[in-house]
Design a protein around this motif. Structure first.
Motif, PDB file in Angstrom:
ATOM      1  N   LEU A  61       0.816  -1.207   0.000  1.00 58.99           N
ATOM      2  CA  LEU A  61       0.000   0.000   0.000  1.00 58.99           C
ATOM      3  C   LEU A  61       0.852   1.261   0.000  1.00 58.99           C
ATOM      4  N   LEU A  62       2.112   1.108   0.365  1.00 59.59           N
ATOM      5  CA  LEU A  62       3.046   2.232   0.410  1.00 59.59           C
ATOM      6  C   LEU A  62       4.352   1.750  -0.192  1.00 59.59           C
ATOM      7  N   SER A  63       4.833   2.421  -1.220  1.00 59.99           N
ATOM      8  CA  SER A  63       6.055   1.962  -1.880  1.00 59.99           C
ATOM      9  C   SER A  63       7.287   2.409  -1.096  1.00 59.99           C
ATOM     10  N   PRO A  64       8.333   1.585  -1.066  1.00 66.35           N
ATOM     11  CA  PRO A  64       9.579   1.991  -0.393  1.00 66.35           C
ATOM     12  C   PRO A  64      10.128   3.314  -0.932  1.00 66.35           C
ATOM     13  N   LYS A  65       9.964   3.537  -2.233  1.00 62.22           N
ATOM     14  CA  LYS A  65      10.462   4.785  -2.821  1.00 62.22           C
ATOM     15  C   LYS A  65       9.725   5.984  -2.252  1.00 62.22           C
ATOM     16  N   LEU A  66       8.415   5.852  -2.047  1.00 67.07           N
ATOM     17  CA  LEU A  66       7.643   6.950  -1.467  1.00 67.07           C
ATOM     18  C   LEU A  66       8.084   7.216  -0.035  1.00 67.07           C
ATOM     19  N   VAL A  67       8.363   6.154   0.711  1.00 65.85           N
ATOM     20  CA  VAL A  67       8.847   6.317   2.083  1.00 65.85           C
ATOM     21  C   VAL A  67      10.169   7.079   2.086  1.00 65.85           C
ATOM     22  N   GLU A  68      11.058   6.718   1.161  1.00 64.07           N
ATOM     23  CA  GLU A  68      12.339   7.409   1.069  1.00 64.07           C
ATOM     24  C   GLU A  68      12.142   8.888   0.731  1.00 64.07           C
ATOM     25  N   ASN A  69      11.228   9.171  -0.188  1.00 63.25           N
ATOM     26  CA  ASN A  69      10.965  10.569  -0.552  1.00 63.25           C
ATOM     27  C   ASN A  69      10.415  11.353   0.631  1.00 63.25           C
ATOM     28  N   LEU A  70       9.536  10.725   1.390  1.00 60.64           N
ATOM     29  CA  LEU A  70       8.990  11.384   2.574  1.00 60.64           C
ATOM     30  C   LEU A  70      10.088  11.624   3.604  1.00 60.64           C
ATOM     31  N   ALA A  71      11.003  10.666   3.719  1.00 59.99           N
ATOM     32  CA  ALA A  71      12.087  10.791   4.703  1.00 59.99           C
ATOM     33  C   ALA A  71      12.962  12.000   4.416  1.00 59.99           C
ATOM     34  N   GLU A  72      13.087  12.353   3.139  1.00 61.11           N
ATOM     35  CA  GLU A  72      13.921  13.499   2.789  1.00 61.11           C
ATOM     36  C   GLU A  72      13.329  14.817   3.276  1.00 61.11           C
ATOM     37  N   ALA A  73      12.026  14.824   3.551  1.00 63.90           N
ATOM     38  CA  ALA A  73      11.367  16.050   4.004  1.00 63.90           C
ATOM     39  C   ALA A  73      11.328  16.171   5.522  1.00 63.90           C
ATOM     40  N   ILE A  74      11.782  15.135   6.231  1.00 65.15           N
ATOM     41  CA  ILE A  74      11.675  15.119   7.696  1.00 65.15           C
ATOM     42  C   ILE A  74      12.945  15.681   8.328  1.00 65.15           C
ATOM     43  N   ARG A  75      12.755  16.636   9.212  1.00 60.81           N
ATOM     44  CA  ARG A  75      13.882  17.218   9.931  1.00 60.81           C
ATOM     45  C   ARG A  75      14.369  16.247  11.008  1.00 60.81           C
ATOM     46  N   PRO A  76      15.596  16.455  11.510  1.00 56.25           N
ATOM     47  CA  PRO A  76      16.111  15.574  12.564  1.00 56.25           C
ATOM     48  C   PRO A  76      15.218  15.573  13.803  1.00 56.25           C
ATOM     49  N   MET A  77      15.162  14.437  14.482  1.00 54.59           N
ATOM     50  CA  MET A  77      14.365  14.292  15.685  1.00 54.59           C
ATOM     51  C   MET A  77      15.067  13.327  16.638  1.00 54.59           C
ATOM     52  N   LYS A  78      14.742  13.442  17.890  1.00 53.95           N
ATOM     53  CA  LYS A  78      15.292  12.529  18.891  1.00 53.95           C
ATOM     54  C   LYS A  78      14.490  11.235  18.851  1.00 53.95           C
ATOM     55  N   VAL A  79      15.158  10.128  18.493  1.00 53.71           N
ATOM     56  CA  VAL A  79      14.458   8.854  18.330  1.00 53.71           C
ATOM     57  C   VAL A  79      14.815   7.842  19.409  1.00 53.71           C
ATOM     58  N   GLY A  80      15.812   8.148  20.211  1.00 57.61           N
ATOM     59  CA  GLY A  80      16.210   7.182  21.233  1.00 57.61           C
ATOM     60  C   GLY A  80      17.124   7.803  22.270  1.00 57.61           C
ATOM     61  N   GLU A  81      17.505   6.982  23.221  1.00 55.74           N
ATOM     62  CA  GLU A  81      18.327   7.466  24.317  1.00 55.74           C
ATOM     63  C   GLU A  81      19.107   6.294  24.901  1.00 55.74           C
ATOM     64  N   LEU A  82      20.371   6.532  25.222  1.00 61.86           N
ATOM     65  CA  LEU A  82      21.209   5.538  25.892  1.00 61.86           C
ATOM     66  C   LEU A  82      21.401   5.977  27.336  1.00 61.86           C
ATOM     67  N   ARG A  83      21.035   5.111  28.255  1.00 63.83           N
ATOM     68  CA  ARG A  83      21.172   5.402  29.682  1.00 63.83           C
ATOM     69  C   ARG A  83      21.975   4.309  30.351  1.00 63.83           C
ATOM     70  N   GLY A  84      22.376   4.573  31.578  1.00 60.08           N
ATOM     71  CA  GLY A  84      23.053   3.556  32.376  1.00 60.08           C
ATOM     72  C   GLY A  84      24.549   3.484  32.187  1.00 60.08           C
ATOM     73  N   VAL A  85      25.121   4.337  31.318  1.00 61.39           N
ATOM     74  CA  VAL A  85      26.581   4.379  31.167  1.00 61.39           C
ATOM     75  C   VAL A  85      27.142   5.134  32.375  1.00 61.39           C
ATOM     76  N   ARG A  86      27.975   4.475  33.135  1.00 58.90           N
ATOM     77  CA  ARG A  86      28.505   5.080  34.359  1.00 58.90           C
ATOM     78  C   ARG A  86      30.020   4.922  34.388  1.00 58.90           C
ATOM     79  N   THR A  87      30.723   6.030  34.419  1.00 55.60           N
ATOM     80  CA  THR A  87      32.184   6.018  34.387  1.00 55.60           C
ATOM     81  C   THR A  87      32.755   5.551  35.722  1.00 55.60           C
ATOM     82  N   ARG A  88      34.021   5.238  35.733  1.00 56.53           N
ATOM     83  CA  ARG A  88      34.653   4.743  36.953  1.00 56.53           C
ATOM     84  C   ARG A  88      34.680   5.781  38.068  1.00 56.53           C
ATOM     85  N   ASP A  89      34.576   7.070  37.703  1.00 51.58           N
ATOM     86  CA  ASP A  89      34.537   8.101  38.738  1.00 51.58           C
ATOM     87  C   ASP A  89      33.116   8.435  39.176  1.00 51.58           C
ATOM     88  N   GLY A  90      32.129   7.617  38.760  1.00 49.82           N
ATOM     89  CA  GLY A  90      30.780   7.732  39.297  1.00 49.82           C
ATOM     90  C   GLY A  90      29.818   8.607  38.517  1.00 49.82           C
TER      91      GLY A  90
END
Length: 556
Positions: free
Chosen positions: A241-270
């Motif tokens: 129902l939606l062609s991959p090419k159309l998805v790619e074209n739509l992606a070109e119009a989308i500005r950057p967004m926050k899609v994820g987050e990495l947590r729990g990284v803790r250095t040796r100094d706390g």
């Protein structure tokens, strides 16, 4: 007269009253030290209840006065003025924007609009229903942004029930549409489970918390569908129902967004390191074929990272090569540090190669009689590999896309070995990937959007160290008898890292360029950042040493 007052309603909404008052009272510009824009909770925790209450009260006043003044001509005009005031708050003229980041999302203004419309004729029951609903949503979800979204939605429903002209009802429904657009990042974070709830610590840099960002992109459409924001499109594509090419074209119009987050990284100094994953959903071939669009999106991603309170943004995978390998991005957004991650990537390669060569010899194979090949030798990382292994092997094949640059690299390599009194191998230069067919050891680090090494290019028993992202080696190569494929540039951060996206580096592991971003933010050694095509040896050594001190480990 009505038109003049309408323009004044927009300008009134555009006045940064809360910012002016807080700046005068405390001397601080909270917009420049605020995760997810200036908001009530961040202001409360940073400045205390007095300044926060003042800023919130002035926002309410803006909305109330605008809607009440419009209501002097009737509820219809009150609704129109309410929309104009809110637009003024979100999108003020440049002179009133103070040259800073985006305004807060205006929950206080929305609340003031409801109160002002009540004074203009909105019924008591409708007003009470809107406020009670917003309060209930807030207590139930503990999301302030979700409660704010319920205010214009409830207001639009209430106005629809009033005997008002069509244009007033249209204005009422435009208000929640504008609010949805302004809160789109909050909606995405709620879907991903990374939106802070009431009581959660604000995601701001502090002595105990380091905040950075890293730009990623999908390698395939399946990667794009990882994000809840785009997951709805997967079944539509599968059903045709939606062609991959159309998805790619739509992606070109989308500005950057926050899609994820990495947590729990803790250095040796706390200290805890939080890393936001920012994506403009361009596929590798789109980034390489449209460099100006890619550079524009990288610049926008850096601005978003600064808006989120980050001190450093890293450019991952194909983002690392756009804009002169980050130089143009840094020039466009000087308020945040930009790195392409090349130094620590080269450092992990330098650290991994001695072990690979040692294992190679332990199997009874002589390095001095071996032929090695370096694919992507025009690049900084690949040429660094060539310099490291050249004095150890009998023959070295350099494969790249530019023969003139390969010849310069080979001359530089030979002169460097002769100056140090080290053995000089037989050097072969080629633009044909098929030249690696005779190599016992293959090292690959290209920026190609797909595999470049296939079964017909390698001989049985060859060892291949693949530093490419995405991989340079096709999965079918592993079927060649005796071939060993070793992934490179993979690092395990300290602590128990958790994330909501599969970065394709294994559980608890990240690419070296992302690790460099974290280390740079933790150490605040911004002069060590990697920009452009040059990578200094002292910077490589710095990241290797600091990574070990902080607890980062290269995955063998």
């Amino acid at each position: 007269m009505v038109v003049v007052l309408a323009a004044l309603a927009y300008l009134w909404g555009a006045l940064p009253l809360g910012y002016w008052a807080v700046r005068r009272l405390t001397g601080q510009d909270v917009r420049l030290a605020s995760g997810y824009n200036l908001g009530l909770e961040n202001t409360l925790k940073r400045l205390g209840p007095g300044p926060a209450s003042l800023a919130w009260g002035l926002d309410i006043l803006k909305g109330l006065v605008a809607a009440w003044v419009g209501g002097l001509w009737g509820l219809s005009w009150g609704v129109g003025y309410a929309l104009l005031a809110y637009l003024g708050h979100l999108y003020p003229p440049r002179r009133l924007a103070q040259g800073a980041l985006l305004r807060g999302r205006g929950a206080g203004v929305l609340l003031g609009l409801v109160l002002g419309l009540h004074l203009s004729g909105l019924s008591y029951l409708s007003t009470l229903a809107i406020l009670v609903t917003a309060g209930g949503v807030f207590l139930w979800s503990r999301y302030a942004s979700l409660a704010a979204l319920s205010i214009p939605a409830g207001l639009a429903l209430a106005v629809s029930l009033e005997p008002l002209p069509g244009w007033a009802k249209l204005a009422a429904w435009l208000l929640p549409m504008v609010t949805l657009w302004r809160y789109k990042e909050n909606i995405g974070r709620m879907l991903e489970g990374t939106e802070p709830r009431l009581g959660d610590p604000p995601p701001l840099p502090s002595p105990k918390q380091v905040v950075c960002a890293f730009m990623i992109h999908p390698l395939t459409l399946d990667d794009l569908f990882q994000s809840p924001r785009f997951r709805w499109a997967r079944p539509l594509v599968k059903r045709g129902l939606l062609s991959p090419k159309l998805v790619e074209n739509l992606a070109e119009a989308i500005r950057p967004m926050k899609v994820g987050e990495l947590r729990g990284v803790r250095t040796r100094d706390g200290r805890e390191i939080r890393c936001y994953l920012i994506s403009a959903p361009l596929l590798p071939h789109q980034i390489t074929s449209k460099p100006e669009l890619a550079t524009q999106r990288a610049i926008q991603g850096a601005r978003l990272a600064r808006e989120l309170g980050c001190t450093v943004v890293g450019l991952g995978a194909f983002w690392s090569v756009v804009g002169e390998k980050g130089r143009r991005v840094q020039e466009a957004v000087p308020e945040i540090q930009v790195t392409n991650g090349g130094a620590y990537t080269a450092g992990t390669v330098r650290a991994a190669i001695p072990g690979i060569l040692a294992h190679f010899e332990q199997e009874g194979r002589s390095l001095r009689q071996a032929t090695a090949a370096v694919v992507g030798a025009n690049g900084v990382v690949a040429f660094g590999i060539a310099r490291q292994i050249a004095p150890l092997v009998g023959k070295l094949i350099l494969v790249g896309r530019n023969l003139e640059r390969l010849e310069k690299s080979a001359t530089s390599l030979q002169q460097n070995l002769e100056r140090k009194g080290q053995p000089v191998p037989e050097l072969v230069l080629s633009l044909d990937i098929g030249a690696i067919r005779e190599a016992d050891l293959v090292f690959s680090a290209t920026s190609e959007p797909g595999p470049v090494i296939f079964p017909q290019h390698v001989k049985p028993g060859a060892w291949i160290y693949d530093e490419g992202v995405p991989p340079d080696v096709d999965a079918s190569v592993k079927e060649v008898p005796g071939v060993r494929v070793i992934p490179g540039g993979v690092v395990r951060p300290p602590g128990a890292m958790q994330g909501n996206l599969d970065l394709h580096f294994g559980e608890g592991a990240v690419p070296a360029c992302l690790a460099e971003t974290m280390i740079l933010a933790a150490e605040e050694a911004f002069e060590r950042k990697s920009l452009g095509g040059e990578t200094k040896s002292e910077n490589i050594q710095f990241f290797v040493e600091r990574a070990e001190a902080l607890g980062f480990q290269v995955v063998d």
